[in-house]
Scaffold this motif. Structure first.
Motif, PDB file in Angstrom:
ATOM      1  N   TRP A 106       0.866  -1.175   0.000  1.00 23.68           N
ATOM      2  CA  TRP A 106       0.000   0.000   0.000  1.00 23.68           C
ATOM      3  C   TRP A 106       0.903   1.224   0.000  1.00 23.68           C
ATOM      4  CZ3 TRP A 106      -5.268  -0.554  -0.302  1.00 23.68           C
ATOM      5  CH2 TRP A 106      -6.011   0.628  -0.279  1.00 23.68           C
ATOM      6  N   VAL A 107       1.030   1.867  -1.167  1.00 19.40           N
ATOM      7  CA  VAL A 107       1.987   2.953  -1.340  1.00 19.40           C
ATOM      8  C   VAL A 107       1.284   4.294  -1.161  1.00 19.40           C
ATOM      9  CG1 VAL A 107       3.596   4.069  -2.931  1.00 19.40           C
ATOM     10  CG2 VAL A 107       3.441   1.566  -2.853  1.00 19.40           C
ATOM     11  N   ILE A 108       1.806   5.099  -0.239  1.00 20.57           N
ATOM     12  CA  ILE A 108       1.300   6.448  -0.031  1.00 20.57           C
ATOM     13  C   ILE A 108       2.249   7.432  -0.694  1.00 20.57           C
ATOM     14  CG2 ILE A 108       0.026   5.913   2.065  1.00 20.57           C
ATOM     15  CD1 ILE A 108       2.401   7.020   3.673  1.00 20.57           C
ATOM     16  N   MET A 109       1.713   8.575  -1.121  1.00 21.83           N
ATOM     17  CA  MET A 109       2.516   9.539  -1.884  1.00 21.83           C
ATOM     18  C   MET A 109       2.096  10.960  -1.528  1.00 21.83           C
ATOM     19  SD  MET A 109       2.496  10.197  -6.004  1.00 21.83           S
ATOM     20  CE  MET A 109       3.457   8.763  -6.466  1.00 21.83           C
ATOM     21  N   GLN A 110       3.084  11.861  -1.466  1.00 21.50           N
ATOM     22  CA  GLN A 110       2.821  13.290  -1.384  1.00 21.50           C
ATOM     23  C   GLN A 110       3.452  13.966  -2.589  1.00 21.50           C
ATOM     24  OE1 GLN A 110       1.074  15.347   1.067  1.00 21.50           O
ATOM     25  NE2 GLN A 110       1.263  16.594  -0.788  1.00 21.50           N
ATOM     26  N   MET A 111       2.682  14.819  -3.238  1.00 22.62           N
ATOM     27  CA  MET A 111       3.148  15.450  -4.467  1.00 22.62           C
ATOM     28  C   MET A 111       2.410  16.763  -4.679  1.00 22.62           C
ATOM     29  SD  MET A 111       1.062  13.306  -7.384  1.00 22.62           S
ATOM     30  CE  MET A 111       1.592  14.444  -8.645  1.00 22.62           C
ATOM     31  N   LEU A 112       2.776  17.467  -5.734  1.00 25.33           N
ATOM     32  CA  LEU A 112       1.976  18.568  -6.242  1.00 25.33           C
ATOM     33  C   LEU A 112       1.996  18.515  -7.759  1.00 25.33           C
ATOM     34  CD1 LEU A 112       4.054  20.999  -7.375  1.00 25.33           C
ATOM     35  CD2 LEU A 112       4.303  21.407  -4.925  1.00 25.33           C
ATOM     36  N   TYR A 113       0.975  19.110  -8.361  1.00 26.44           N
ATOM     37  CA  TYR A 113       0.912  19.244  -9.820  1.00 26.44           C
ATOM     38  C   TYR A 113       1.171  20.703 -10.188  1.00 26.44           C
ATOM     39  CZ  TYR A 113      -1.657  14.780 -10.018  1.00 26.44           C
ATOM     40  OH  TYR A 113      -2.048  13.466  -9.914  1.00 26.44           O
ATOM     41  N   TRP A 114       2.003  20.911 -11.208  1.00 24.60           N
ATOM     42  CA  TRP A 114       2.099  22.218 -11.853  1.00 24.60           C
ATOM     43  C   TRP A 114       1.219  22.146 -13.095  1.00 24.60           C
ATOM     44  CZ3 TRP A 114       4.813  26.811 -10.791  1.00 24.60           C
ATOM     45  CH2 TRP A 114       4.742  27.775 -11.801  1.00 24.60           C
ATOM     46  N   ASP A 115       0.185  22.970 -13.130  1.00 27.83           N
ATOM     47  CA  ASP A 115      -0.831  22.893 -14.180  1.00 27.83           C
ATOM     48  C   ASP A 115      -0.802  24.105 -15.094  1.00 27.83           C
ATOM     49  OD1 ASP A 115      -1.897  20.517 -13.185  1.00 27.83           O
ATOM     50  OD2 ASP A 115      -3.458  21.532 -12.027  1.00 27.83           O
ATOM     51  N   ASN A 116      -1.205  23.871 -16.342  1.00 23.10           N
ATOM     52  CA  ASN A 116      -1.568  24.940 -17.272  1.00 23.10           C
ATOM     53  C   ASN A 116      -2.993  24.674 -17.734  1.00 23.10           C
ATOM     54  OD1 ASN A 116       1.604  24.550 -17.735  1.00 23.10           O
ATOM     55  ND2 ASN A 116       1.054  26.682 -18.079  1.00 23.10           N
ATOM     56  N   TYR A 117      -3.809  25.723 -17.723  1.00 26.88           N
ATOM     57  CA  TYR A 117      -5.225  25.609 -18.082  1.00 26.88           C
ATOM     58  C   TYR A 117      -5.516  26.506 -19.279  1.00 26.88           C
ATOM     59  CZ  TYR A 117      -4.934  24.524 -13.064  1.00 26.88           C
ATOM     60  OH  TYR A 117      -4.545  24.049 -11.832  1.00 26.88           O
ATOM     61  N   GLU A 118      -6.486  26.074 -20.083  1.00 26.74           N
ATOM     62  CA  GLU A 118      -6.874  26.875 -21.252  1.00 26.74           C
ATOM     63  C   GLU A 118      -8.386  26.789 -21.428  1.00 26.74           C
ATOM     64  OE1 GLU A 118      -5.927  27.317 -26.059  1.00 26.74           O
ATOM     65  OE2 GLU A 118      -4.836  25.846 -24.844  1.00 26.74           O
ATOM     66  N   ARG A 119      -8.994  27.932 -21.717  1.00 23.19           N
ATOM     67  CA  ARG A 119     -10.426  27.957 -22.026  1.00 23.19           C
ATOM     68  C   ARG A 119     -10.589  27.882 -23.536  1.00 23.19           C
ATOM     69  NH1 ARG A 119     -14.339  32.337 -19.272  1.00 23.19           N
ATOM     70  NH2 ARG A 119     -12.751  33.766 -20.088  1.00 23.19           N
ATOM     71  N   ILE A 120     -11.316  26.854 -23.956  1.00 18.00           N
ATOM     72  CA  ILE A 120     -11.536  26.597 -25.373  1.00 18.00           C
ATOM     73  C   ILE A 120     -13.034  26.478 -25.603  1.00 18.00           C
ATOM     74  CG2 ILE A 120     -11.076  25.028 -27.301  1.00 18.00           C
ATOM     75  CD1 ILE A 120      -8.599  24.055 -25.682  1.00 18.00           C
ATOM     76  N   ASP A 121     -13.570  27.292 -26.503  1.00 18.03           N
ATOM     77  CA  ASP A 121     -15.010  27.288 -26.793  1.00 18.03           C
ATOM     78  C   ASP A 121     -15.840  27.405 -25.516  1.00 18.03           C
ATOM     79  OD1 ASP A 121     -14.484  27.024 -29.520  1.00 18.03           O
ATOM     80  OD2 ASP A 121     -14.498  24.834 -29.416  1.00 18.03           O
ATOM     81  N   GLY A 122     -15.381  28.256 -24.609  1.00 20.72           N
ATOM     82  CA  GLY A 122     -16.156  28.563 -23.417  1.00 20.72           C
ATOM     83  C   GLY A 122     -15.967  27.620 -22.244  1.00 20.72           C
ATOM     84  N   ARG A 123     -15.124  26.585 -22.382  1.00 19.81           N
ATOM     85  CA  ARG A 123     -14.900  25.638 -21.292  1.00 19.81           C
ATOM     86  C   ARG A 123     -13.411  25.554 -20.966  1.00 19.81           C
ATOM     87  NH1 ARG A 123     -18.011  20.028 -21.695  1.00 19.81           N
ATOM     88  NH2 ARG A 123     -17.074  19.962 -19.634  1.00 19.81           N
ATOM     89  N   TRP A 124     -13.115  25.352 -19.676  1.00 21.33           N
ATOM     90  CA  TRP A 124     -11.731  25.235 -19.227  1.00 21.33           C
ATOM     91  C   TRP A 124     -11.265  23.785 -19.282  1.00 21.33           C
ATOM     92  CZ3 TRP A 124      -8.277  28.998 -18.397  1.00 21.33           C
ATOM     93  CH2 TRP A 124      -8.762  30.302 -18.258  1.00 21.33           C
ATOM     94  N   TYR A 125     -10.017  23.604 -19.724  1.00 22.82           N
ATOM     95  CA  TYR A 125      -9.405  22.278 -19.842  1.00 22.82           C
ATOM     96  C   TYR A 125      -7.977  22.331 -19.298  1.00 22.82           C
ATOM     97  CZ  TYR A 125     -13.146  21.329 -23.226  1.00 22.82           C
ATOM     98  OH  TYR A 125     -14.359  21.166 -23.840  1.00 22.82           O
ATOM     99  N   PHE A 126      -7.462  21.161 -18.962  1.00 27.99           N
ATOM    100  CA  PHE A 126      -6.029  21.053 -18.720  1.00 27.99           C
ATOM    101  C   PHE A 126      -5.301  21.156 -20.063  1.00 27.99           C
ATOM    102  CE2 PHE A 126      -7.531  18.410 -15.075  1.00 27.99           C
ATOM    103  CZ  PHE A 126      -6.940  19.137 -14.046  1.00 27.99           C
ATOM    104  N   ARG A 127      -4.326  22.026 -20.122  1.00 28.44           N
ATOM    105  CA  ARG A 127      -3.427  22.050 -21.259  1.00 28.44           C
ATOM    106  C   ARG A 127      -2.195  21.189 -20.967  1.00 28.44           C
ATOM    107  NH1 ARG A 127      -3.220  21.660 -26.100  1.00 28.44           N
ATOM    108  NH2 ARG A 127      -4.800  23.286 -26.316  1.00 28.44           N
ATOM    109  N   ARG A 128      -1.802  21.159 -19.673  1.00 26.49           N
ATOM    110  CA  ARG A 128      -0.650  20.357 -19.279  1.00 26.49           C
ATOM    111  C   ARG A 128      -0.708  20.132 -17.776  1.00 26.49           C
ATOM    112  NH1 ARG A 128       5.634  22.295 -19.375  1.00 26.49           N
ATOM    113  NH2 ARG A 128       4.697  23.823 -17.988  1.00 26.49           N
ATOM    114  N   ARG A 129      -0.251  18.943 -17.335  1.00 27.79           N
ATOM    115  CA  ARG A 129      -0.080  18.657 -15.904  1.00 27.79           C
ATOM    116  C   ARG A 129       1.307  18.049 -15.702  1.00 27.79           C
ATOM    117  NH1 ARG A 129      -4.546  16.859 -11.797  1.00 27.79           N
ATOM    118  NH2 ARG A 129      -4.050  18.947 -10.999  1.00 27.79           N
ATOM    119  N   LEU A 130       2.100  18.666 -14.854  1.00 24.84           N
ATOM    120  CA  LEU A 130       3.411  18.123 -14.511  1.00 24.84           C
ATOM    121  C   LEU A 130       3.381  17.653 -13.064  1.00 24.84           C
ATOM    122  CD1 LEU A 130       5.889  20.704 -16.083  1.00 24.84           C
ATOM    123  CD2 LEU A 130       5.285  18.441 -16.934  1.00 24.84           C
ATOM    124  N   PRO A 131       3.548  16.355 -12.807  1.00 23.80           N
ATOM    125  CA  PRO A 131       3.580  15.866 -11.434  1.00 23.80           C
ATOM    126  C   PRO A 131       4.953  16.079 -10.807  1.00 23.80           C
ATOM    127  CG  PRO A 131       3.752  14.028 -12.955  1.00 23.80           C
ATOM    128  CD  PRO A 131       3.609  15.261 -13.802  1.00 23.80           C
TER     129      PRO A 131
END
Length: 208
Positions: A106-131
């Protein structure tokens, strides 16, 4: 306050909430193995590797990874900082505490994501996620010492949890003197993360 100013502020508040929902939906869809729901949180032309682009390739990569490594997972998101580059582009940092059933461990983990977001046609999406990982270890084995990323049947290695932030190395390299410490000016609005990064360019992290 002008009508245009009010509309811009309302748009910013709605965008903040939608982006926060992206992170929550990411965790739920991943843990419940709804890969269609999951990949649709990303831009349609998401880059999966140097050669492959698109949600179908992301879905195949996720299916192979999850089926091979994990019986079950649980991702618990925490602190979330979001800053806007313009009305349709933003970046952010999200803490995540995760649990993984992998074989007989049972592996536990602590991390953070560096995210880039983009709104396309009125909705927000992930453009990139770096763990960016701090540690991963069996529940019964605290990750004391170096090389805190400790997966079953793999050599231990270092994550990038602290590498994004120059303050971590600066703190340990510069113990206090007898003088009162200098205090930097507060970061400008929408530049908290850039200030913490000391103006470094967008991070590029090699994901193992």
């Amino acid at each position: 306050m002008s009508d245009d100013s009010l509309l811009r502020r309302l748009d910013r508040l709605e965008s903040l909430d939608e982006i926060r929902q992206l992170a929550a939906k990411y965790s739920l869809s991943l843990d419940m193995r709804d890969l269609d729901a999951h990949v649709n949180l990303f831009a349609a032309d998401i880059r999966v590797s140097r050669e492959k682009v698109g949600r179908s390739h992301l879905k195949r990569w996720l299916d192979d990874t999850l089926r091979l490594q994990f019986t079950g997972t649980s991702h618990h998101i925490g602190n979330h900082i979001i800053e806007f580059d313009d009305p349709d582009h933003a970046h952010g940092v999200v803490y995540s505490k995760n649990e993984h059933e992998t074989g007989d461990q049972w592996v536990i983990m602590q991390m953070l994501y560096w995210d880039n977001y983009e709104r396309i046609d009125g909705r927000w999406y992930f453009r990139r996620r770096l763990p960016c990982y701090w540690y991963a270890t069996d529940l019964n084995s605290p990750p004391i010492g170096e090389h805190k990323m400790r997966w079953p049947e793999r050599e231990a290695y270092d994550g990038a949890f602290h590498d994004l932030w120059p303050s971590w190395a600066d703190f340990w390299a510069n113990p206090p003197t007898a003088d009162e410490p200098e205090v930097a000016a507060p970061a400008p609005l929408e530049e908290f993360l850039a200030s913490m990064r000391r103006g470094a360019p967008e991070p590029r992290i090699r994901v193992r």
